[in-house]
Design a protein around this motif. Structure first.
Motif, PDB file in Angstrom:
ATOM      1  N   LYS A 282     104.804 120.384  56.296  1.00 28.49           N
ATOM      2  CA  LYS A 282     106.097 121.279  57.132  1.00 28.49           C
ATOM      3  C   LYS A 282     105.856 120.248  58.172  1.00 28.49           C
ATOM      4  CE  LYS A 282     109.803 123.726  57.843  1.00 28.49           C
ATOM      5  NZ  LYS A 282     109.265 124.884  57.760  1.00 28.49           N
ATOM      6  N   LEU A 283     104.353 120.316  58.589  1.00 29.98           N
ATOM      7  CA  LEU A 283     104.216 119.724  60.030  1.00 29.98           C
ATOM      8  C   LEU A 283     104.525 118.206  59.438  1.00 29.98           C
ATOM      9  CD1 LEU A 283     100.861 121.162  60.803  1.00 29.98           C
ATOM     10  CD2 LEU A 283     103.061 121.145  62.436  1.00 29.98           C
ATOM     11  N   TRP A 284     103.835 118.109  59.012  1.00 30.00           N
ATOM     12  CA  TRP A 284     103.824 116.280  58.454  1.00 30.00           C
ATOM     13  C   TRP A 284     105.352 115.711  58.254  1.00 30.00           C
ATOM     14  CZ3 TRP A 284      99.806 116.769  54.803  1.00 30.00           C
ATOM     15  CH2 TRP A 284      98.560 116.748  55.569  1.00 30.00           C
ATOM     16  N   THR A 285     106.168 116.096  57.705  1.00 29.84           N
ATOM     17  CA  THR A 285     107.669 115.672  56.695  1.00 29.84           C
ATOM     18  C   THR A 285     108.362 116.973  57.274  1.00 29.84           C
ATOM     19  OG1 THR A 285     107.772 117.824  55.008  1.00 29.84           O
ATOM     20  CG2 THR A 285     106.782 115.572  54.651  1.00 29.84           C
ATOM     21  N   GLY A 286     107.828 118.470  57.834  1.00 29.71           N
ATOM     22  CA  GLY A 286     110.093 118.658  58.470  1.00 29.71           C
ATOM     23  C   GLY A 286     110.099 119.443  57.235  1.00 29.71           C
ATOM     24  N   GLN A 287     109.281 119.799  56.241  1.00 28.49           N
ATOM     25  CA  GLN A 287     110.026 120.568  54.856  1.00 28.49           C
ATOM     26  C   GLN A 287     108.939 121.131  54.242  1.00 28.49           C
ATOM     27  OE1 GLN A 287     112.331 118.224  51.973  1.00 28.49           O
ATOM     28  NE2 GLN A 287     113.614 116.582  53.630  1.00 28.49           N
ATOM     29  N   ASP A 288     110.229 122.042  53.362  1.00 30.16           N
ATOM     30  CA  ASP A 288     108.766 123.189  52.368  1.00 30.16           C
ATOM     31  C   ASP A 288     108.783 122.714  51.520  1.00 30.16           C
ATOM     32  OD1 ASP A 288     109.244 124.979  54.564  1.00 30.16           O
ATOM     33  OD2 ASP A 288     111.202 125.901  53.585  1.00 30.16           O
ATOM     34  N   MET A 289     107.299 122.412  51.262  1.00 31.19           N
ATOM     35  CA  MET A 289     106.653 122.395  50.311  1.00 31.19           C
ATOM     36  C   MET A 289     107.100 123.572  48.781  1.00 31.19           C
ATOM     37  SD  MET A 289     102.336 122.286  48.865  1.00 31.19           S
ATOM     38  CE  MET A 289     102.084 120.758  49.982  1.00 31.19           C
TER      39      MET A 289
END
Length: 302
Positions: A282-289
């Motif tokens: 989430k920190l890298w992509t802004g999306q939920d794994m």
């Protein structure tokens, strides 16, 4: 056009082109890690143009490796042993939890500014939350003072745990345990104590008074898979949580003891491992794994 990437679980679909973001994992040794499989499958599932690679980096190469994050405009990196503390001197900023733990496992690169985070404690808290169990106002007995126990203690305190009863043997981690107590007392409202694990009467009483018992040591993992710090089922009560950070074997000796006691909520470290990765993701992509998907393809026993 997409490329077919074949991982340990078969082909996955992703992009590798001139716009691919690179994320690393810097540790030594590290070729055994499951993190590339987890993250690359998650990227592919969501159609994200990222790739995650392992780099065997120890303290001797760490300065130039971190500099490469800036030079190559990598999105970031995970960091594991022996680099979690050493890397701090090369970063620009730290999250509050990383400052308290004096350790980093995730680096995020925002246009050349490198920020260090620790997501291990988040992994523990989120793994319980996924099972409907909140840390807030809970009493926790925690064994260990190393790379897993420290962020678990810190994040639990930050998230509102009422009390943490820490136990450890007086080994090379004892000084870190004492520092953890001092830091948590100074930075949070959580009550915290440290007791020598040789005091078995105090250990038994602490577990009896706790909502959660977490073993964050390597006991239960090879070559100690036939060992447990709690061997008497009567120490546990049925309503509590028993959490073992070990995930191989899937059912540890501690978990077997808890099962014999009829404990309702028993967990191994798989959920924590996935959730700490999800926090970095989430920190890298802004999306939920897609954590359910990752659990299914990586950890469902065939």
């Amino acid at each position: 056009m997409t490329n077919q990437i074949t991982g340990v679980n078969g082909p996955i679909t992703g992009w590798l082109d001139g716009h691919t973001y690179l994320i690393g994992l810097m540790a030594y040794p590290i070729r055994h890690s499951m993190s590339p499989t987890m993250h690359n499958n998650a990227f592919a599932k969501l159609g994200l143009n990222y790739t995650y690679l392992c780099f065997e980096i120890g303290n001797d190469k760490l300065a130039s490796a971190v500099d490469a994050i800036r030079t190559l405009d990598m999105r970031g990196s995970n960091v594991s042993m022996p680099n979690k503390k050493e890397v701090i001197k090369y970063l620009d900023k730290l999250s509050p939890a990383s400052e308290m733990c004096d350790a980093v496992n995730t680096i995020v690169n925002d246009q050349g500014v490198l920020t260090g985070y620790t997501t291990d404690g988040i992994g523990f808290v989120q793994a319980l939350k996924a099972e409907g169990i909140e840390i807030k106002d809970k009493i926790i007995t925690l064994t260990g003072a190393g790379g897993a126990a420290t962020p678990i203690a810190v994040q639990s305190a930050l998230d509102g745990a009422k009390e943490i009863k820490m136990f450890n043997i007086q080994d090379d981690k004892w000084a870190q345990a004492e520092k953890n107590v001092q830091t948590i007392q100074e930075k949070t409202a959580c009550k915290v104590s440290l007791t020598d694990l040789s005091n078995q009467a105090a250990f038994k009483q602490a577990i009896a008074e706790s909502d959660i018992y977490c073993d964050a040591t390597s006991v239960g993992m090879k070559p100690l898979e036939d060992k447990t710090l709690v061997s008497d089922p009567s120490w546990f009560h049925k309503e509590m949580v028993v959490f073992d950070t070990v995930y191989a074997p899937r059912t540890t000796k501690l978990m077997e003891v808890a099962q014999a006691a009829g404990v309702e909520h028993i967990f191994n470290g798989i959920g924590m491992m996935i959730e700490q990765g999800a926090a970095s993701f989430k920190l890298w992509t802004g999306q939920d794994m897609p954590t359910d998907y990752i659990r299914e393809i990586m950890f469902t026993d065939k």
